[in-house]
Design an enzyme around this catalytic site. Structure first.
Site, PDB file in Angstrom:
ATOM      1  N   ASP A   1      31.127  15.479  64.823  1.00 57.22           N
ATOM      2  CA  ASP A   1      31.547  14.717  64.262  1.00 57.22           C
ATOM      3  C   ASP A   1      31.414  15.790  62.430  1.00 57.22           C
ATOM      4  O   ASP A   1      30.251  16.338  61.733  1.00 57.22           O
ATOM      5  CB  ASP A   1      30.699  13.261  63.711  1.00 57.22           C
ATOM      6  CG  ASP A   1      31.464  13.157  62.682  1.00 57.22           C
ATOM      7  OD1 ASP A   1      32.667  13.060  62.319  1.00 57.22           O
ATOM      8  OD2 ASP A   1      30.259  12.402  61.960  1.00 57.22           O
ATOM      9  N   VAL A   2      32.907  16.543  62.338  1.00 61.43           N
ATOM     10  CA  VAL A   2      32.767  16.972  61.647  1.00 61.43           C
ATOM     11  C   VAL A   2      33.131  16.662  59.972  1.00 61.43           C
ATOM     12  O   VAL A   2      34.087  15.914  59.426  1.00 61.43           O
ATOM     13  CB  VAL A   2      33.842  18.435  62.004  1.00 61.43           C
ATOM     14  CG1 VAL A   2      33.600  19.864  60.591  1.00 61.43           C
ATOM     15  CG2 VAL A   2      33.261  19.691  62.964  1.00 61.43           C
ATOM     16  N   GLY A   3      31.963  16.382  58.960  1.00 58.31           N
ATOM     17  CA  GLY A   3      32.032  15.576  57.865  1.00 58.31           C
ATOM     18  C   GLY A   3      32.383  16.882  56.732  1.00 58.31           C
ATOM     19  O   GLY A   3      31.762  18.427  56.464  1.00 58.31           O
ATOM     20  N   ASN A   4      32.685  16.445  55.470  1.00 57.27           N
ATOM     21  CA  ASN A   4      32.565  17.392  54.750  1.00 57.27           C
ATOM     22  C   ASN A   4      31.348  18.150  54.060  1.00 57.27           C
ATOM     23  O   ASN A   4      30.926  19.319  53.793  1.00 57.27           O
ATOM     24  CB  ASN A   4      32.836  16.874  52.952  1.00 57.27           C
ATOM     25  CG  ASN A   4      34.451  16.232  53.370  1.00 57.27           C
ATOM     26  OD1 ASN A   4      35.484  16.911  53.414  1.00 57.27           O
ATOM     27  ND2 ASN A   4      34.555  15.170  53.333  1.00 57.27           N
TER      28      ASN A   4
ATOM     29  N   ASP B   1      37.207  10.110  61.040  1.00 55.16           N
ATOM     30  CA  ASP B   1      36.256  10.323  61.414  1.00 55.16           C
ATOM     31  C   ASP B   1      36.557   8.313  60.965  1.00 55.16           C
ATOM     32  O   ASP B   1      35.790   7.635  61.306  1.00 55.16           O
ATOM     33  CB  ASP B   1      35.075  10.279  60.209  1.00 55.16           C
ATOM     34  CG  ASP B   1      35.937  10.351  58.692  1.00 55.16           C
ATOM     35  OD1 ASP B   1      37.317  10.288  58.661  1.00 55.16           O
ATOM     36  OD2 ASP B   1      35.187   9.850  57.660  1.00 55.16           O
ATOM     37  N   ARG B   2      36.851   7.794  60.226  1.00 53.12           N
ATOM     38  CA  ARG B   2      37.311   6.240  60.246  1.00 53.12           C
ATOM     39  C   ARG B   2      38.201   5.975  61.466  1.00 53.12           C
ATOM     40  O   ARG B   2      37.562   5.070  61.672  1.00 53.12           O
ATOM     41  CB  ARG B   2      37.781   6.260  58.596  1.00 53.12           C
ATOM     42  CG  ARG B   2      37.567   6.480  57.444  1.00 53.12           C
ATOM     43  CD  ARG B   2      38.807   6.287  56.463  1.00 53.12           C
ATOM     44  NE  ARG B   2      38.988   4.776  55.805  1.00 53.12           N
ATOM     45  CZ  ARG B   2      39.766   4.358  54.961  1.00 53.12           C
ATOM     46  NH1 ARG B   2      40.209   4.691  54.282  1.00 53.12           N
ATOM     47  NH2 ARG B   2      39.753   3.251  54.475  1.00 53.12           N
TER      48      ARG B   2
ATOM     49  N   ASP C   1      31.167   2.986  55.741  1.00 52.82           N
ATOM     50  CA  ASP C   1      30.348   4.505  56.084  1.00 52.82           C
ATOM     51  C   ASP C   1      29.882   5.557  54.987  1.00 52.82           C
ATOM     52  O   ASP C   1      30.402   5.737  53.694  1.00 52.82           O
ATOM     53  CB  ASP C   1      31.475   5.304  56.768  1.00 52.82           C
ATOM     54  CG  ASP C   1      31.056   6.853  57.516  1.00 52.82           C
ATOM     55  OD1 ASP C   1      29.575   6.936  56.639  1.00 52.82           O
ATOM     56  OD2 ASP C   1      31.943   7.478  58.269  1.00 52.82           O
TER      57      ASP C   1
END
Length: 258
Positions: free
Chosen positions: A6-9, A109-110, A129
């Site tokens: 899960d690649v987030g900022n 992600d959403r 989230d």
């Protein structure tokens, strides 16, 4: 075993599933300038330290809101795990009906969070989230994603406050003992903590009114969900593994059709 990314900022969350069992989960900082070899070396080291062999990983899936890292991480999986991961992108089966103006604008992600929440908790739902941004996702009584809201993240808001002023210090994000702070640190903690609690309560109240549903389940996830959830009466459940569970489910669904 399969691996989920899960690649987030701010962070990249990794999870290794052995069947339905979560064998291992960890996170590393999101650094777009890192190479596939740098990420690969980091991954192999963490897996080995936890008794997981790269040869045991037979598949994977990636959800990303950082497009410049998509190729890097896909190549990392190919070189170091010998797999071609699924990418959460248009064409991947999710089962989620996006009733919004432009479905392509909805972050990966959403989508994953909503898919997982519907599977685990039914609907109607509001999924919040608490990540780099604070996102509110609304699932109606038919199970459709109908939109939501995006607010600043808790950590980002605090960083903005500190960087935009000359004398305010960096403080830990935690619940102060009272709303009326007696010093600069507790003043800042009160403003961030209770301010965000109020933001969530108000937005959820307005969303429920617009949804016109008798009962709406509110799920919280993300890095700061546990810290703030106790202060927010409208949150029914905190689920820190929601995104990773969603990725595992989407991998299973799409792999079964191959």
């Amino acid at each position: 075993m399969i691996i989920c990314l899960d690649v987030g900022n701010t962070n990249i969350k990794f999870a290794v599933f052995d069947g339905e069992t979560l064998r291992l989960s960890f996170r590393v900082a999101t650094e777009p300038k890192k190479t596939s070899d740098e990420y690969g070396g980091q991954l192999v080291s963490i897996l080995q330290n936890n008794g997981v062999s790269t040869a045991d990983i037979k598949g994977g899936i990636i959800s990303s809101v950082v497009p410049q890292l998509d190729y890097t991480l896909e190549r990392m999986c190919f070189i170091y795990l010998k797999i071609k991961p699924l990418m959460l992108a248009p064409g991947l089966k999710t089962g989620l009906n996006l009733k919004v103006d432009n479905a392509k604008e909805v972050g990966a992600d959403r989508v994953v969070n909503n898919v997982a929440a519907v599977k685990k908790y039914g609907y109607p739902l509001i999924v919040i989230d608490f990540g780099t941004a604070t996102t509110f996702n609304v699932i109606n009584e038919k199970g459709d994603f109908i939109g939501g809201a995006i607010a600043p993240g808790i950590k980002g808001s605090l960083e903005s406050l500190v960087s935009g002023t000359a004398k305010l210090p960096r403080v830990e994000i935690e619940r102060p003992s009272c709303v009326i702070g007696k010093n600069t640190v507790t003043n800042m903690q009160s403003g961030v903590f209770y301010g965000f609690a109020g933001l969530v309560e108000f937005l959820v109240k307005k969303m429920k009114k617009e949804m016109k549903c008798e009962r709406v389940t509110v799920i919280a996830t993300g890095g700061f969900s546990e810290i703030i959830a106790d202060e927010i009466s409208c949150i029914d459940k905190v689920d820190k593994l929601l995104t990773l569970d969603g990725l595992k489910y989407l991998y299973d669904v799409n792999s079964a059709e191959e």
